[in-house]
Enzyme design. Structure first.
Site, PDB file in Angstrom:
ATOM      1  N   CYS A 179       0.824  -1.209   0.000  1.00  0.00           N
ATOM      2  CA  CYS A 179       0.000   0.000   0.000  1.00  0.00           C
ATOM      3  C   CYS A 179       0.860   1.263   0.000  1.00  0.00           C
ATOM      4  CB  CYS A 179      -0.933  -0.029   1.209  1.00  0.00           C
ATOM      5  SG  CYS A 179      -1.932   1.440   1.356  1.00  0.00           S
ATOM      6  N   TYR A 233      -9.432  -2.027 -11.654  1.00  0.00           N
ATOM      7  CA  TYR A 233      -9.190  -0.682 -11.123  1.00  0.00           C
ATOM      8  C   TYR A 233      -7.740  -0.239 -11.258  1.00  0.00           C
ATOM      9  CZ  TYR A 233      -7.147  -1.755  -6.480  1.00  0.00           C
ATOM     10  OH  TYR A 233      -6.329  -2.140  -5.457  1.00  0.00           O
ATOM     11  N   ILE A 234      -6.789  -1.168 -11.101  1.00  0.00           N
ATOM     12  CA  ILE A 234      -5.388  -0.756 -11.219  1.00  0.00           C
ATOM     13  C   ILE A 234      -5.071  -0.396 -12.675  1.00  0.00           C
ATOM     14  CG2 ILE A 234      -2.989  -1.534 -10.985  1.00  0.00           C
ATOM     15  CD1 ILE A 234      -3.881  -3.106  -8.486  1.00  0.00           C
ATOM     16  N   ARG A 291      -4.409  -9.630  -8.488  1.00  0.00           N
ATOM     17  CA  ARG A 291      -3.363  -9.928  -7.516  1.00  0.00           C
ATOM     18  C   ARG A 291      -3.675 -11.241  -6.819  1.00  0.00           C
ATOM     19  NH1 ARG A 291       0.126  -5.880  -6.525  1.00  0.00           N
ATOM     20  NH2 ARG A 291       0.522  -6.535  -4.382  1.00  0.00           N
ATOM     21  N   HIS A 333     -23.055  24.731   1.472  1.00  0.00           N
ATOM     22  CA  HIS A 333     -23.192  25.146   0.080  1.00  0.00           C
ATOM     23  C   HIS A 333     -22.047  26.082  -0.281  1.00  0.00           C
ATOM     24  CE1 HIS A 333     -25.100  26.242  -3.684  1.00  0.00           C
ATOM     25  NE2 HIS A 333     -24.846  27.513  -3.406  1.00  0.00           N
TER      26      HIS A 333
HETATM   27  C1  LIG Z   1      -1.193  -0.081  -7.802  1.00  0.00           C
HETATM   28  C2  LIG Z   1      -2.042  -0.397  -6.598  1.00  0.00           C
HETATM   29  C3  LIG Z   1      -2.939   0.549  -6.144  1.00  0.00           C
HETATM   30  C4  LIG Z   1      -3.730   0.283  -5.034  1.00  0.00           C
HETATM   31  N1  LIG Z   1      -4.601   1.245  -4.611  1.00  0.00           N
HETATM   32  C5  LIG Z   1      -5.368   1.005  -3.530  1.00  0.00           C
HETATM   33  C6  LIG Z   1      -6.244   2.007  -3.046  1.00  0.00           C
HETATM   34  O1  LIG Z   1      -6.321   3.114  -3.598  1.00  0.00           O
HETATM   35  N2  LIG Z   1      -6.990   1.734  -1.952  1.00  0.00           N
HETATM   36  C7  LIG Z   1      -6.917   0.518  -1.326  1.00  0.00           C
HETATM   37  O2  LIG Z   1      -7.630   0.326  -0.335  1.00  0.00           O
HETATM   38  N3  LIG Z   1      -6.100  -0.453  -1.757  1.00  0.00           N
HETATM   39  C8  LIG Z   1      -5.312  -0.239  -2.842  1.00  0.00           C
HETATM   40  N4  LIG Z   1      -4.449  -1.207  -3.261  1.00  0.00           N
HETATM   41  C9  LIG Z   1      -4.442  -2.496  -2.562  1.00  0.00           C
HETATM   42  C10 LIG Z   1      -3.612  -2.415  -1.265  1.00  0.00           C
HETATM   43  O3  LIG Z   1      -2.302  -2.029  -1.585  1.00  0.00           O
HETATM   44  C11 LIG Z   1      -3.631  -3.760  -0.569  1.00  0.00           C
HETATM   45  O4  LIG Z   1      -4.955  -4.167  -0.365  1.00  0.00           O
HETATM   46  C12 LIG Z   1      -2.932  -3.667   0.790  1.00  0.00           C
HETATM   47  O5  LIG Z   1      -1.604  -3.245   0.642  1.00  0.00           O
HETATM   48  C13 LIG Z   1      -2.970  -5.012   1.492  1.00  0.00           C
HETATM   49  O6  LIG Z   1      -2.370  -4.887   2.734  1.00  0.00           O
HETATM   50  P1  LIG Z   1      -1.711  -6.158   3.443  1.00  0.00           P
HETATM   51  O7  LIG Z   1      -1.232  -5.686   4.767  1.00  0.00           O
HETATM   52  O8  LIG Z   1      -2.615  -7.311   3.382  1.00  0.00           O
HETATM   53  O9  LIG Z   1      -0.473  -6.566   2.520  1.00  0.00           O
HETATM   54  P2  LIG Z   1       0.726  -5.770   1.873  1.00  0.00           P
HETATM   55  O10 LIG Z   1       0.502  -4.320   1.861  1.00  0.00           O
HETATM   56  O11 LIG Z   1       0.998  -6.448   0.579  1.00  0.00           O
HETATM   57  O12 LIG Z   1       1.926  -6.030   2.867  1.00  0.00           O
HETATM   58  C14 LIG Z   1       2.432  -7.309   3.085  1.00  0.00           C
HETATM   59  C15 LIG Z   1       3.843  -7.175   3.651  1.00  0.00           C
HETATM   60  O13 LIG Z   1       4.290  -8.465   4.045  1.00  0.00           O
HETATM   61  C16 LIG Z   1       5.674  -8.589   3.757  1.00  0.00           C
HETATM   62  N5  LIG Z   1       5.989 -10.015   3.689  1.00  0.00           N
HETATM   63  C17 LIG Z   1       5.506 -10.930   2.802  1.00  0.00           C
HETATM   64  N6  LIG Z   1       6.004 -12.151   3.083  1.00  0.00           N
HETATM   65  C18 LIG Z   1       6.804 -12.004   4.167  1.00  0.00           C
HETATM   66  C19 LIG Z   1       7.587 -12.904   4.926  1.00  0.00           C
HETATM   67  N7  LIG Z   1       7.647 -14.213   4.646  1.00  0.00           N
HETATM   68  N8  LIG Z   1       8.299 -12.425   5.968  1.00  0.00           N
HETATM   69  C20 LIG Z   1       8.257 -11.098   6.278  1.00  0.00           C
HETATM   70  N9  LIG Z   1       7.531 -10.198   5.597  1.00  0.00           N
HETATM   71  C21 LIG Z   1       6.809 -10.651   4.564  1.00  0.00           C
HETATM   72  C22 LIG Z   1       5.813  -7.862   2.425  1.00  0.00           C
HETATM   73  O14 LIG Z   1       7.151  -7.472   2.178  1.00  0.00           O
HETATM   74  C23 LIG Z   1       4.863  -6.684   2.622  1.00  0.00           C
HETATM   75  O15 LIG Z   1       5.551  -5.573   3.130  1.00  0.00           O
HETATM   76  C24 LIG Z   1      -3.626  -0.970  -4.361  1.00  0.00           C
HETATM   77  C25 LIG Z   1      -2.709  -1.924  -4.805  1.00  0.00           C
HETATM   78  C26 LIG Z   1      -1.918  -1.647  -5.905  1.00  0.00           C
HETATM   79  C27 LIG Z   1      -0.935  -2.682  -6.364  1.00  0.00           C
END
Ligand SMILES: Cc1cc2nc3c(=O)[nH]c(=O)nc-3n(C[C@H](O)[C@H](O)[C@H](O)COP(=O)(O)OP(=O)(O)OC[C@H]3O[C@@H](n4cnc5c(N)ncnc54)[C@H](O)[C@@H]3O)c2cc1C
Length: 474
Positions: A47, A189-190, A278, A450
C-alpha cells in the site's frame, strides 16, 4: 540449531508490515501485548510503497498538469512541462514520510521490529532469515501469530515481468520517463487508474481486456462514465481479447491478442503493463509446518474474529480474501489484535467502501439496487446528476452521478454508488449512514454546506422521496 541462530519469544508475532500487519501491531501494542512485527522489505507494505499511496500521488500530480493544460475554457492558457523523474522523486518523498511514520509509530507503541523473511518452523515457532551474508537467522516462539503477508501481481502465461518490456504496477509507478506508447492488459481498477495517468501524461494508451467492458466489479452505468472519459483522453479499448504473447520489435514490442474466435490482433508499444489482478502471498510461509492449508486459491479462510482454522493463528489483509483493499486489511488487523487481547471484537463487512481513483472517481459502499432486491428488500433509489451540482460546475467536472439505495419501508440506507469528482471522499457519508442505521430522512434533515459536492448526497436522498430541489424528481 543453525550457527548464529538465536531464539526469542513473543506473545503476538505478526508477519508482514503492510496495512493489515502494522495496524495489528500498533493496536496490539496499545493493548499492552508483547508484540513482534517481522518485515522482509519495507514498512507499509504494498500500500505505502508500491500501491495506494504512490499511485494516488502520481494521479494527483498528473491531474495538476492535466487540469492546467485543459483549462482554456476557464481562461487559463498553460502548457506545463512534465518531468516524470521529478514527479516520481516527489512521490518517493511522500512514501518515505509515511513509511518512516509507520516505523516510528510501531516503536512508540512498544512494537519489537525485526527485519527479515519469516516462515513457520513448527506449531508455535517461526524462523526469520536475515538477508545478507553472515546475517544468520533467528527463531521466534509465539503464543499467537497474525499472517499479513499481502499479495503480489498475477503473471499471465508468456508475460513474465522483466521490468523493462513487461511491467507490473510496481514498475509503472517508478518509471523515470513517460513511455511513448503503452499496452495495458486488464481494465480492472489498477489498469484503469494507471491508463488514465499515462494517457494524461501524453502516452498513447491501448487497453486490452478479456471481458466486454471496463471495471467489471461495478455497475454498468457507473463504469460507462469512466470509460467515456477515458476515451476522451484518447485511450483505445479492445474488449473480448486476451493477451497471448509478445515479441521485441524495433525500439519496443508487439503484443498479440486473441479473441474467442481465435482471431489475432497486434499492438505495437514501448511497454506492456500487465494488471490482471493480484494473488495472496502464502506459498512462501511453509504453512504445512503449522497445519494450515490455504486451499482456496492461496487465501487463508478466517472467521469473523480474523481467526484461521488454527486457534492461535490469525490472517488479515489481502491473504484473508477479497476485497483486497487496504482499509479492509486495517480493520481486520485491529480486530485480530483486540481478539487476542480478549476483547469482544468482531468483523462486520457491511460497510467496506471501495474507491477507484479514475477520472471521475468511483466510490461505492453497501448494496446496489439489484443486490438489495436479492437480499429481500424492496429498495427505493434516488439519484443526483453532477451536471445539476453548482460545485461540480465551478470545478468544471460535471460527469457522473450520486445514487443512494434505501429500504422503502423503513428508510434505512442500504448502499450508494457515486461516480463523480471526489467520490472517494463523498462515499464516507453513506458508509457512516449504513453503520449507524441512519435513514434517508436523517441525511435529508442534515444541512449540507453550500456550495459543495457533498450537497449532491442530500439531493440524491431527497430524490428518492421525490422532493429534490435542484434536479427533476423521478
Ligand atoms: C497499484 C495499486 C494501487 C492500489 N490502490 C489502492 C487504493 O487506492 N486503496 C486501497 O484500499 N487499496 C489499494 N491497493 C491495494 C492495497 O495495496 C492492498 O490491499 C494492501 O496493501 C494489502 O495490505 P496487506 O497488509 O494485506 O499486505 P501488503 O501491503 O501487501 O503487505 C504485506 C507485507 O508483508 C511482507 N511479507 C511478505 N512475506 C513475508 C515474509 N515471509 N516475511 C516477512 N515479511 C513478509 C511484504 O514485504 C509486505 O511488506 C492498491 C494496490 C496496488 C498494487
Amino acid at each position: 540449531m543453525v550457527v548464529g541462530d538465536v531464539t526469542t519469544g513473543t506473545e503476538v508475532l505478526i508477519i508482514g508490515a503492510g496495512p493489515g500487519g502494522y495496524v495489528a501491531a500498533i493496536r496490539a501494542g496499545q493493548l499492552d501485548l508483547d508484540v513482534t512485527l517481522v518485515e522482509k522489505e519495507a514498512y507499509g507494505g504494498t500500500c505505502l510503497n508500491h500501491g495506494c499511496i504512490p499511485s494516488k500521488a502520481l494521479i494527483s500530480a498528473t491531474d495538476v498538469a492535466h487540469e492546467a493544460s485543459a483549462a482554456e475554457e476557464m481562461g487559463i492558457h498553460a502548457d506545463p512541462a512534465v518531468d516524470l523523474a521529478g514527479m516520481v522523486s516527489w512521490k518517493d518523498d511522500v512514501v518515505d514520510q509515511l513509511t518512516g511514520g509507520v516505523e516510528k509509530l510501531c516503536k512508540a507503541n512498544g512494537v519489537n521490529l525485526v527485519e527479515g523473511r519469516a516462515e513457520f518452523a513448527g506449531e508455535n515457532t517461526v524462523r526469520v532469515a536475515h538477508d545478507g551474508e553472515g546475517q544468520g537467522s533467528e527463531t521466534i516462539e509465539f503464543e499467537h501469530a497474525i499472517v499479513a503477508t499481502g499479495s503480489r501481481p498475477v503473471e499471465i502465461p508468456n508475460f513474465e515481468f522483466d521490468g523493462e518490456h513487461v511491467i507490473s504496477s510496481r514498475e509503472a509507478l517508478a518509471l523515470d520517463a513517460v513511455p511513448e506508447s503503452l499496452v495495458v492488459v486488464g481494465a480492472g481498477y489498477i489498469g484503469m487508474e494507471l491508463s488514465t495517468v499515462f494517457a494524461k501524461l501524453g502516452a498513447d494508451v491501448t487497453v486490452v481486456e478479456m471481458l466486454d467492458s471496463v471495471l467489471p466489479a461495478y455497475e454498468e452505468d457507473v463504469a460507462r462514465v469512466v470509460k467515456s472519459r477515458a476515451e476522451e483522453l484518447g485511450i483505445d479499448f479492445h474488449f473480448g481479447e486476451g493477451a497471448s504473447e509478445w515479441e521485441e520489435s524495433g525500439d519496443g514490442i508487439t503484443v498479440k491478442t486473441e479473441n474467442d474466435e481465435g482471431e489475432v490482433s497486434e499492438f505495437g508499444a514501448e511497454k506492456a503493463l500487465v494488471a490482471v489482478g493480484r494473488e495472496p502471498v502464502t506459498d512462501t510461509l511453509d504453512l504445512d509446518a503449522v497445519g494450515l492449508d490455504p486451499s482456496n486459491g492461496g487465501f487463508l479462510e478466517t472467521d469473523d474474529r480474523a481467526r484461521t482454522d488454527i486457534e492461535s493463528i490469525f490472517a488479515v489483509g489481502d491473504v484473508a480474501g477479497e476485497p483486497m483493499l487496504a482499509h479492509k486489511g486495517m480493520k481486520e488487523g485491529e480486530v485480530a489484535a483486540e481478539v487476542i487481547a480478549g476483547e469482544p471484537s468482531a468483523l462486520d463487512y457491511q460497510t467496506v467502501p471501495a474507491a477507484v481513483f479514475t477520472d471521475p472517481e468511483i466510490g461505492t459502499v453497501g448494496m446496489t439496487e439489484s443486490e438489495a432486491e436479492e437480499a429481500g428488500f424492496s429498495p427505493v433509489v434516488g439519484e443526483m446528476p453532477m451536471q445539476a451540482s453548482g460545485r461540480a460546475l465551478t470545478l468544471g467536472e460535471t460527469d457522473g452521478f450520486v445514487r443512494v439505495v434505501a429500504d422503502d419501508d423503513a428508510g434505512f440506507v442500504l448502499g450508494a454508488q457515486i461516480v463523480a469528482p471526489e467520490a472517494s471522499e463523498m462515499i464516507a457519508e453513506f458508509g457512516l449512514a449504513i453503520e449507524m442505521g441512519a435513514t434517508l430522512e436523517d441525511i435529508a434533515a442534515t444541512i449540507h454546506t453550500h456550495p459543495t459536492l457533498g450537497e449532491t448526497v442530500k439531493e440524491a436522498v431527497e430524490n428518492a422521496h421525490g422532493r429534490a430541489i435542484h434536479t427533476l424528481n423521478r
